[in-house]
Design a protein around this motif. Structure first.
Motif, PDB file in Angstrom:
ATOM      1  N   LYS A  26      50.906  57.045  74.555  1.00 47.79           N
ATOM      2  CA  LYS A  26      51.399  56.631  75.876  1.00 47.79           C
ATOM      3  C   LYS A  26      51.937  57.859  76.584  1.00 47.79           C
ATOM      4  O   LYS A  26      52.691  58.630  75.991  1.00 47.79           O
ATOM      5  N   GLY A  86      53.408  57.673  79.944  1.00 45.17           N
ATOM      6  CA  GLY A  86      54.136  57.267  81.153  1.00 45.17           C
ATOM      7  C   GLY A  86      53.224  57.220  82.364  1.00 45.17           C
ATOM      8  O   GLY A  86      52.111  56.693  82.289  1.00 45.17           O
ATOM      9  N   GLY A 103      49.450  57.969  82.201  1.00 37.76           N
ATOM     10  CA  GLY A 103      48.445  57.113  81.579  1.00 37.76           C
ATOM     11  C   GLY A 103      48.515  57.102  80.064  1.00 37.76           C
ATOM     12  O   GLY A 103      49.606  57.113  79.492  1.00 37.76           O
ATOM     13  N   ALA A 129      47.156  56.104  84.546  1.00 36.88           N
ATOM     14  CA  ALA A 129      47.994  54.920  84.782  1.00 36.88           C
ATOM     15  C   ALA A 129      47.503  54.220  86.046  1.00 36.88           C
ATOM     16  O   ALA A 129      46.865  54.839  86.900  1.00 36.88           O
ATOM     17  N   ARG A 130      47.770  52.907  86.166  1.00 38.04           N
ATOM     18  CA  ARG A 130      47.497  52.190  87.410  1.00 38.04           C
ATOM     19  C   ARG A 130      48.596  52.560  88.398  1.00 38.04           C
ATOM     20  O   ARG A 130      49.754  52.675  88.017  1.00 38.04           O
ATOM     21  N   VAL A 157      57.148  51.919  91.473  1.00 29.51           N
ATOM     22  CA  VAL A 157      57.993  51.795  90.283  1.00 29.51           C
ATOM     23  C   VAL A 157      59.308  51.105  90.626  1.00 29.51           C
ATOM     24  O   VAL A 157      60.027  51.526  91.525  1.00 29.51           O
ATOM     25  N   VAL A 189      61.240  50.931  84.824  1.00 29.86           N
ATOM     26  CA  VAL A 189      60.302  51.390  83.788  1.00 29.86           C
ATOM     27  C   VAL A 189      60.611  50.827  82.396  1.00 29.86           C
ATOM     28  O   VAL A 189      59.787  50.929  81.497  1.00 29.86           O
ATOM     29  N   GLY A 248      60.598  48.718  79.290  1.00 26.01           N
ATOM     30  CA  GLY A 248      59.657  47.688  78.836  1.00 26.01           C
ATOM     31  C   GLY A 248      58.205  48.056  79.064  1.00 26.01           C
ATOM     32  O   GLY A 248      57.307  47.322  78.621  1.00 26.01           O
ATOM     33  N   ALA A 249      57.955  49.188  79.735  1.00 25.53           N
ATOM     34  CA  ALA A 249      56.561  49.565  80.001  1.00 25.53           C
ATOM     35  C   ALA A 249      55.783  49.735  78.697  1.00 25.53           C
ATOM     36  O   ALA A 249      54.637  49.296  78.569  1.00 25.53           O
ATOM     37  N   GLY A 250      56.424  50.385  77.738  1.00 26.53           N
ATOM     38  CA  GLY A 250      55.744  50.640  76.470  1.00 26.53           C
ATOM     39  C   GLY A 250      55.388  49.341  75.742  1.00 26.53           C
ATOM     40  O   GLY A 250      54.294  49.223  75.170  1.00 26.53           O
ATOM     41  N   VAL A 267      47.061  49.772  80.214  1.00 32.42           N
ATOM     42  CA  VAL A 267      47.685  50.394  81.398  1.00 32.42           C
ATOM     43  C   VAL A 267      47.922  49.348  82.491  1.00 32.42           C
ATOM     44  O   VAL A 267      48.842  49.488  83.299  1.00 32.42           O
TER      45      VAL A 267
HETATM   46  P1  ATP Z   1      59.657  52.267  77.242  1.00 30.15           P
HETATM   47  O1  ATP Z   1      60.215  52.852  75.970  1.00 30.15           O
HETATM   48  O2  ATP Z   1      60.555  52.404  78.442  1.00 30.15           O
HETATM   49  O3  ATP Z   1      59.122  50.903  77.109  1.00 30.15           O
HETATM   50  P2  ATP Z   1      57.533  54.134  76.745  1.00 30.15           P
HETATM   51  O4  ATP Z   1      58.057  55.524  76.828  1.00 30.15           O
HETATM   52  O5  ATP Z   1      57.331  53.499  75.443  1.00 30.15           O
HETATM   53  O6  ATP Z   1      58.406  53.180  77.664  1.00 30.15           O
HETATM   54  P3  ATP Z   1      55.611  54.886  78.744  1.00 30.15           P
HETATM   55  O7  ATP Z   1      54.696  55.942  78.259  1.00 30.15           O
HETATM   56  O8  ATP Z   1      56.702  55.249  79.676  1.00 30.15           O
HETATM   57  O9  ATP Z   1      56.157  54.055  77.490  1.00 30.15           O
HETATM   58  O10 ATP Z   1      54.765  53.762  79.475  1.00 30.15           O
HETATM   59  C1  ATP Z   1      53.775  53.021  78.804  1.00 30.15           C
HETATM   60  C2  ATP Z   1      52.618  52.791  79.727  1.00 30.15           C
HETATM   61  O11 ATP Z   1      53.064  52.085  80.895  1.00 30.15           O
HETATM   62  C3  ATP Z   1      51.971  54.079  80.235  1.00 30.15           C
HETATM   63  O12 ATP Z   1      50.977  54.528  79.331  1.00 30.15           O
HETATM   64  C4  ATP Z   1      51.389  53.609  81.557  1.00 30.15           C
HETATM   65  O13 ATP Z   1      50.147  52.973  81.351  1.00 30.15           O
HETATM   66  C5  ATP Z   1      52.398  52.574  82.038  1.00 30.15           C
HETATM   67  N1  ATP Z   1      53.348  53.246  82.932  1.00 30.15           N
HETATM   68  C6  ATP Z   1      54.505  53.864  82.605  1.00 30.15           C
HETATM   69  N2  ATP Z   1      55.078  54.421  83.690  1.00 30.15           N
HETATM   70  C7  ATP Z   1      54.251  54.148  84.736  1.00 30.15           C
HETATM   71  C8  ATP Z   1      54.268  54.445  86.148  1.00 30.15           C
HETATM   72  N3  ATP Z   1      55.268  55.143  86.694  1.00 30.15           N
HETATM   73  N4  ATP Z   1      53.250  53.971  86.893  1.00 30.15           N
HETATM   74  C9  ATP Z   1      52.241  53.247  86.363  1.00 30.15           C
HETATM   75  N5  ATP Z   1      52.168  52.944  85.047  1.00 30.15           N
HETATM   76  C10 ATP Z   1      53.145  53.388  84.244  1.00 30.15           C
END
Ligand code: ATP
Length: 311
Positions: A221, A223, A226, A240-241, A245, A248, A250-252, A277
């Motif tokens: 991942k 962020g 993508g 990423a789409r 924002v 953020v 819960g994105a992961g 994504v």
């Molecule tokens: P968290 O721990 O906050 O849940 P993370 O660090 O595990 O997040 P990220 O890599 O931040 O995970 O995000 C996971 C996925 O969410 C990314 O691979 C991307 O597809 C999507 N994503 C994250 N940030 C964005 C953004 N600003 N715009 C669009 N998509 C995003």
């Protein structure tokens, strides 16, 4: 049998829009990496089971009621009186920078054991999802992860390093031994080193070492940049789409729900990452950890013209 089983700690979550020390109103919800994934999968129509312990308190009822309402099987979750339901506080600082504090040490969930989880894997699910948060919660949860990883089902691990719970050395010592049992590893680019052997020093070497050790797919991942997916025979990068924002957090977890959904639907690597994504984008575009996660029909909204009304 369910499609996916998962277990971990789900807490009551309170969110403040400003500094907590100033007081004021907070919104109450629930938060837990594994239950976020479970809700994401249930919304996409998969059968999913969450296992965990909550305290004999009103916030524990909130956790169970919310998961039940989302269609997650909680038949193997239960109340445990040894501790309270954990609590997580979020305060929004500097626009989209969020600070987290935990009140979870000694929580009911920290008493989870392998015996709590084992019955939930019968009959075996198609996939088992665990995170690197659970072994940080205590010896019982750590042994539950080890036992579950060895149960013979296909296992996905999201490394999910939490610096508030343990340091990188302890995390690596707990997570590296799991690798031979893992089928899918999901990590941020800075988390790969916690599962790959110390001799691997570049991302490329770390991915190769994990695939060599028998991991079928390594997903990274990145962020807003993508994500990438690697198998022995393929490597795909997806952007990423683009969304506005909002939150953020819960994105992961949303990303993992999309990825596993694609796996259950037999999509190819590109299809799995596309769905991941997409669900990740829904999470960042909506407030809360899981509230904005999409149903299958919602996925199409990402292709709508910005500013349009769908009538
Ligand atoms: P968290 O721990 O906050 O849940 P993370 O660090 O595990 O997040 P990220 O890599 O931040 O995970 O995000 C996971 C996925 O969410 C990314 O691979 C991307 O597809 C999507 N994503 C994250 N940030 C964005 C953004 N600003 N715009 C669009 N998509 C995003």
């Amino acid at each position: 049998a369910v499609d996916v089983a998962t277990f971990g700690e789900t807490m009551a979550a309170l969110r403040a829009d400003g500094p907590i020390r100033l007081g004021g109103t907070m919104r109450l919800s629930i938060a837990g990496a594994e239950s976020n994934v479970a809700i994401g999968l249930a919304r996409l129509g998969h059968r999913v089971r969450w296992v965990g312990l909550v305290g004999g308190d009103e916030t524990g009822e909130l956790v169970l009621r919310t998961l039940r309402a989302e269609g997650v099987d909680i038949g193997h979750a239960r109340v445990d009186e040894r501790g309270p339901t954990g609590l997580i506080l979020f305060e929004r600082r500097l626009g989209d920078v969020v600070r987290v504090s935990y009140h979870r040490a000694g929580s009911a969930a920290s008493f989870l054991s392998a015996d709590d989880v084992r019955p939930a894997l019968e009959p075996p699910p198609r996939l088992l999802h665990v995170t690197g948060i659970t072994p940080a919660l205590g010896p019982g949860p750590a042994s539950a992860v080890r036992a579950a990883a060895q149960s013979g089902v296909r296992v996905c691990l999201d490394v999910n390093y939490r610096g508030r719970l343990w340091d990188r050395d302890r995390a690596a010592a707990a997570l590296r031994p799991l690798v031979p049992s893992l089928s899918v590893v999901v990590a941020s680019d800075d988390e790969l080193a916690l599962v790959a052997p110390p001799s691997a020093t570049t991302e490329r070497d770390r991915v190769a070492a994990l695939l060599d050790a028998g991991v079928a797919e390594v997903v990274i991942k990145r962020g807003a940049a993508g994500a990438s997916g690697h198998t022995l025979h393929s490597h795909v990068d997806v952007p990423a789409r683009r969304v506005r924002v909002v939150d953020v957090v819960g994105a992961g977890d949303a990303f993992v729900a999309g990825y596993l959904s694609g796996l259950l639907d037999h999509l190819d690597l590109t299809g799995r990452l596309d769905r991941a994504v997409s669900t990740g984008a829904f999470a960042v575009a909506s407030p809360g950890d899981w509230e904005g996660l999409p149903t299958r029909a919602d996925l199409e909204l990402l292709d709508a013209q910005p500013g349009s009304t769908l009538r």
